[in-house]
Design a protein around this motif. Structure first.
Motif, PDB file in Angstrom:
ATOM      1  N   VAL A   1       0.865  -1.182   0.000  1.00  0.00           N
ATOM      2  CA  VAL A   1       0.000   0.000   0.000  1.00  0.00           C
ATOM      3  C   VAL A   1       0.898   1.227   0.000  1.00  0.00           C
ATOM      4  CG1 VAL A   1      -1.688   1.345   1.313  1.00  0.00           C
ATOM      5  CG2 VAL A   1      -1.929  -1.152   1.136  1.00  0.00           C
ATOM      6  N   PHE A   2       0.728   2.077  -1.014  1.00  0.00           N
ATOM      7  CA  PHE A   2       1.540   3.282  -1.157  1.00  0.00           C
ATOM      8  C   PHE A   2       0.624   4.495  -1.240  1.00  0.00           C
ATOM      9  CE2 PHE A   2       3.798   6.323  -4.034  1.00  0.00           C
ATOM     10  CZ  PHE A   2       4.834   6.652  -3.166  1.00  0.00           C
ATOM     11  N   GLU A   3       0.884   5.444  -0.358  1.00  0.00           N
ATOM     12  CA  GLU A   3       0.073   6.662  -0.273  1.00  0.00           C
ATOM     13  C   GLU A   3      -1.414   6.330  -0.156  1.00  0.00           C
ATOM     14  OE1 GLU A   3       1.287   9.007  -3.665  1.00  0.00           O
ATOM     15  OE2 GLU A   3       3.026   9.805  -2.570  1.00  0.00           O
ATOM     16  N   GLY A   4      -1.689   5.311   0.652  1.00  0.00           N
ATOM     17  CA  GLY A   4      -3.074   4.963   0.966  1.00  0.00           C
ATOM     18  C   GLY A   4      -3.783   4.092  -0.044  1.00  0.00           C
ATOM     19  N   LYS A   5      -3.104   3.707  -1.117  1.00  0.00           N
ATOM     20  CA  LYS A   5      -3.733   2.905  -2.161  1.00  0.00           C
ATOM     21  C   LYS A   5      -2.930   1.633  -2.421  1.00  0.00           C
ATOM     22  CE  LYS A   5      -5.668   6.949  -4.549  1.00  0.00           C
ATOM     23  NZ  LYS A   5      -5.733   7.694  -5.836  1.00  0.00           N
ATOM     24  N   LEU A   6      -3.634   0.550  -2.754  1.00  0.00           N
ATOM     25  CA  LEU A   6      -2.974  -0.707  -3.078  1.00  0.00           C
ATOM     26  C   LEU A   6      -2.166  -0.526  -4.350  1.00  0.00           C
ATOM     27  CD1 LEU A   6      -2.760  -3.700  -2.164  1.00  0.00           C
ATOM     28  CD2 LEU A   6      -4.529  -4.216  -3.863  1.00  0.00           C
ATOM     29  N   PHE A   7      -0.869  -0.820  -4.260  1.00  0.00           N
ATOM     30  CA  PHE A   7       0.037  -0.665  -5.396  1.00  0.00           C
ATOM     31  C   PHE A   7       0.309  -2.051  -5.972  1.00  0.00           C
ATOM     32  CE2 PHE A   7       4.199  -0.312  -7.422  1.00  0.00           C
ATOM     33  CZ  PHE A   7       4.071   0.865  -8.151  1.00  0.00           C
ATOM     34  N   THR A   8      -0.099  -2.269  -7.213  1.00  0.00           N
ATOM     35  CA  THR A   8      -0.016  -3.606  -7.807  1.00  0.00           C
ATOM     36  C   THR A   8       0.988  -3.697  -8.951  1.00  0.00           C
ATOM     37  OG1 THR A   8      -1.879  -3.109  -9.268  1.00  0.00           O
ATOM     38  CG2 THR A   8      -2.389  -4.157  -7.160  1.00  0.00           C
ATOM     39  N   GLN A   9       1.639  -2.585  -9.320  1.00  0.00           N
ATOM     40  CA  GLN A   9       2.697  -2.655 -10.312  1.00  0.00           C
ATOM     41  C   GLN A   9       3.912  -3.338  -9.686  1.00  0.00           C
ATOM     42  OE1 GLN A   9       3.354   1.111 -12.462  1.00  0.00           O
ATOM     43  NE2 GLN A   9       1.411   1.824 -11.639  1.00  0.00           N
ATOM     44  N   HIS A  10       4.850  -3.784 -10.521  1.00  0.00           N
ATOM     45  CA  HIS A  10       5.962  -4.575  -9.998  1.00  0.00           C
ATOM     46  C   HIS A  10       6.986  -3.747  -9.229  1.00  0.00           C
ATOM     47  CE1 HIS A  10       8.916  -7.584  -9.386  1.00  0.00           C
ATOM     48  NE2 HIS A  10       9.738  -7.176 -10.342  1.00  0.00           N
ATOM     49  N   CYS A  11       7.331  -2.576  -9.733  1.00  0.00           N
ATOM     50  CA  CYS A  11       8.375  -1.779  -9.077  1.00  0.00           C
ATOM     51  C   CYS A  11       7.947  -0.323  -8.916  1.00  0.00           C
ATOM     52  CB  CYS A  11       9.681  -1.832  -9.874  1.00  0.00           C
ATOM     53  SG  CYS A  11      10.486  -3.457  -9.883  1.00  0.00           S
ATOM     54  N   LEU A  12       8.490   0.297  -7.879  1.00  0.00           N
ATOM     55  CA  LEU A  12       8.227   1.694  -7.577  1.00  0.00           C
ATOM     56  C   LEU A  12       9.550   2.356  -7.222  1.00  0.00           C
ATOM     57  CD1 LEU A  12       6.240   4.057  -6.903  1.00  0.00           C
ATOM     58  CD2 LEU A  12       6.113   3.111  -4.580  1.00  0.00           C
ATOM     59  N   ASP A  13       9.886   3.429  -7.926  1.00  0.00           N
ATOM     60  CA  ASP A  13      11.153   4.109  -7.704  1.00  0.00           C
ATOM     61  C   ASP A  13      11.161   4.893  -6.399  1.00  0.00           C
ATOM     62  OD1 ASP A  13      12.356   3.181  -9.955  1.00  0.00           O
ATOM     63  OD2 ASP A  13      12.641   5.131 -10.906  1.00  0.00           O
ATOM     64  N   SER A  14      12.333   4.928  -5.783  1.00  0.00           N
ATOM     65  CA  SER A  14      12.548   5.794  -4.632  1.00  0.00           C
ATOM     66  C   SER A  14      12.946   7.185  -5.140  1.00  0.00           C
ATOM     67  CB  SER A  14      13.664   5.232  -3.751  1.00  0.00           C
ATOM     68  OG  SER A  14      14.937   5.518  -4.303  1.00  0.00           O
ATOM     69  N   LYS A  15      13.225   8.070  -4.203  1.00  0.00           N
ATOM     70  CA  LYS A  15      13.687   9.412  -4.570  1.00  0.00           C
ATOM     71  C   LYS A  15      15.181   9.572  -4.284  1.00  0.00           C
ATOM     72  CE  LYS A  15      12.327  11.437  -0.094  1.00  0.00           C
ATOM     73  NZ  LYS A  15      11.564  12.512   0.571  1.00  0.00           N
ATOM     74  N   SER A  16      15.925   8.475  -4.243  1.00  0.00           N
ATOM     75  CA  SER A  16      17.351   8.549  -3.951  1.00  0.00           C
ATOM     76  C   SER A  16      18.112   9.175  -5.120  1.00  0.00           C
ATOM     77  CB  SER A  16      17.918   7.149  -3.683  1.00  0.00           C
ATOM     78  OG  SER A  16      18.218   6.490  -4.896  1.00  0.00           O
ATOM     79  N   LYS A  17      19.345   9.588  -4.834  1.00  0.00           N
ATOM     80  CA  LYS A  17      20.208  10.022  -5.923  1.00  0.00           C
ATOM     81  C   LYS A  17      20.804   8.780  -6.580  1.00  0.00           C
ATOM     82  CE  LYS A  17      24.600  10.706  -3.437  1.00  0.00           C
ATOM     83  NZ  LYS A  17      25.639  11.705  -3.046  1.00  0.00           N
ATOM     84  N   THR A  18      21.524   8.972  -7.672  1.00  0.00           N
ATOM     85  CA  THR A  18      22.142   7.872  -8.403  1.00  0.00           C
ATOM     86  C   THR A  18      23.573   7.659  -7.917  1.00  0.00           C
ATOM     87  OG1 THR A  18      20.802   8.355 -10.350  1.00  0.00           O
ATOM     88  CG2 THR A  18      22.796   7.051 -10.702  1.00  0.00           C
ATOM     89  N   TYR A  19      23.953   6.380  -7.746  1.00  0.00           N
ATOM     90  CA  TYR A  19      25.304   6.019  -7.322  1.00  0.00           C
ATOM     91  C   TYR A  19      25.971   5.226  -8.439  1.00  0.00           C
ATOM     92  CZ  TYR A  19      23.712   7.482  -2.725  1.00  0.00           C
ATOM     93  OH  TYR A  19      23.211   8.220  -1.669  1.00  0.00           O
ATOM     94  N   ALA A  20      26.875   5.860  -9.148  1.00  0.00           N
ATOM     95  CA  ALA A  20      27.550   5.227 -10.271  1.00  0.00           C
ATOM     96  C   ALA A  20      28.920   4.693  -9.860  1.00  0.00           C
ATOM     97  CB  ALA A  20      27.698   6.221 -11.421  1.00  0.00           C
ATOM     98  N   GLY A  21      29.503   3.869 -10.705  1.00  0.00           N
ATOM     99  CA  GLY A  21      30.831   3.346 -10.446  1.00  0.00           C
ATOM    100  C   GLY A  21      30.841   2.248  -9.403  1.00  0.00           C
TER     101      GLY A  21
END
Length: 276
Positions: free
Chosen positions: A160-180
């Motif tokens: 459950v995300f933001e009060g609603k059932l989330f049924t998609q496979h993936c949900l992105d975070s708001k993190s920055k990108t870590y390369a290398g």
């Protein structure tokens, strides 16, 4: 003689008390020496067959390697800690290295994960690809494009995300990108089926509630294990093998089960350990 018996009993009491308190605090799931506390399940192989020495310990690091593979061929693997947990803070320090194994999927480049509230590894069928679980997805960047880490994916589950059932496979975070090949520390706060938080560098980058069995994105499982709608209140922790080499130097857990009935104590201990 009485003094000697008293001394022995005192030492025993202290030892038992110390062990009990240790189980309420930080536990090094990975001891830096071997994999004796872990169990392996790799798709297309039997339970505890560590095919091609995929999971190994070298120079104090837990490594996921593919030098024994001719072709990855969707042989997704997971290494499970020996016992389940229900409420905890999991901390993993990881880095991606080297080149992806031949035959790895494009989406699996610099891709791994920490599986939370997973099914018991011995209940996975031989050809099952992923454990029914909540995945704290770990991704590395290419140095050019945004690619968030500590996302959530849901093999055989929903959230459950933001009060609603989330049924998609993936949900992105708001993190920055870590390369290398840099080391990154990810934390996952899991409190039964009430709330899960993904944390990078002390910042909550994703939060959701009510993890439960359901949905797709898992194949060749035992239908008796996949009881859709069942809340995920506890389960096994595992680390992934998805075709790109990765190393872990820290895998530890703070057990919060003893604090779940007292919100004040829980918040107090969380305030402390989240700063460590």
């Amino acid at each position: 003689m009485k003094h000697k018996i008293f001394f022995i009993l005192t030492l025993l009491t202290i030892s038992i008390s110390f062990q009990a308190n240790a189980q309420k605090g930080w536990i090094n799931l990975f001891n830096g020496k071997d994999l004796k506390d872990w169990k392996v399940k790799i798709s297309k192989h039997d339970f505890n067959d560590n095919y091609a020495n995929t999971f190994r310990v070298e120079n104090g690091l837990m490594k996921v390697s593919y030098d024994g593979y001719q072709d990855f061929d969707k042989q997704y693997g997971h290494i499970f800690y020996k016992k389940p947990f229900s409420a905890y803070l999991l901390k993993v320090t990881y880095r991606f290295i080297g080149e992806q194994a031949k035959g790895g999927e494009g989406w699996a480049w610099r891709n791994s994960g920490a599986m939370l509230h997973g099914q018991a590894p011995e209940t996975m069928l031989r050809d099952q690809d992923f454990p029914i679980s909540i995945e704290g997805q770990i991704l590395g960047g290419d140095g050019e494009h945004d690619r968030h880490t500590s996302n959530v994916c849901t093999p055989g589950t929903n959230i459950v995300f933001e009060g609603k059932l989330f049924t998609q496979h993936c949900l992105d975070s708001k993190s920055k990108t870590y390369a290398g090949d840099q080391w990154v520390t990810a934390e996952f706060l899991v409190l039964g089926d009430s709330v899960v938080k993904h944390i990078i560098e002390g910042e909550v980058v994703l939060e959701y509630t009510k993890p439960q069995i359901g949905g797709g994105s898992v194949t060749n499982y035992d239908p008796k294990v996949k009881v859709d709608g069942k809340p995920l209140t506890s389960g096994y922790i595992s680390l992934q093998s998805e075709s790109h080499p990765i190393e872990f130097k820290t895998v530890k857990l703070f057990n919060l089960e003893a604090y779940m009935k007292d919100k004040t104590k829980l918040n107090k201990v969380l305030d402390k350990i989240l700063k460590e």
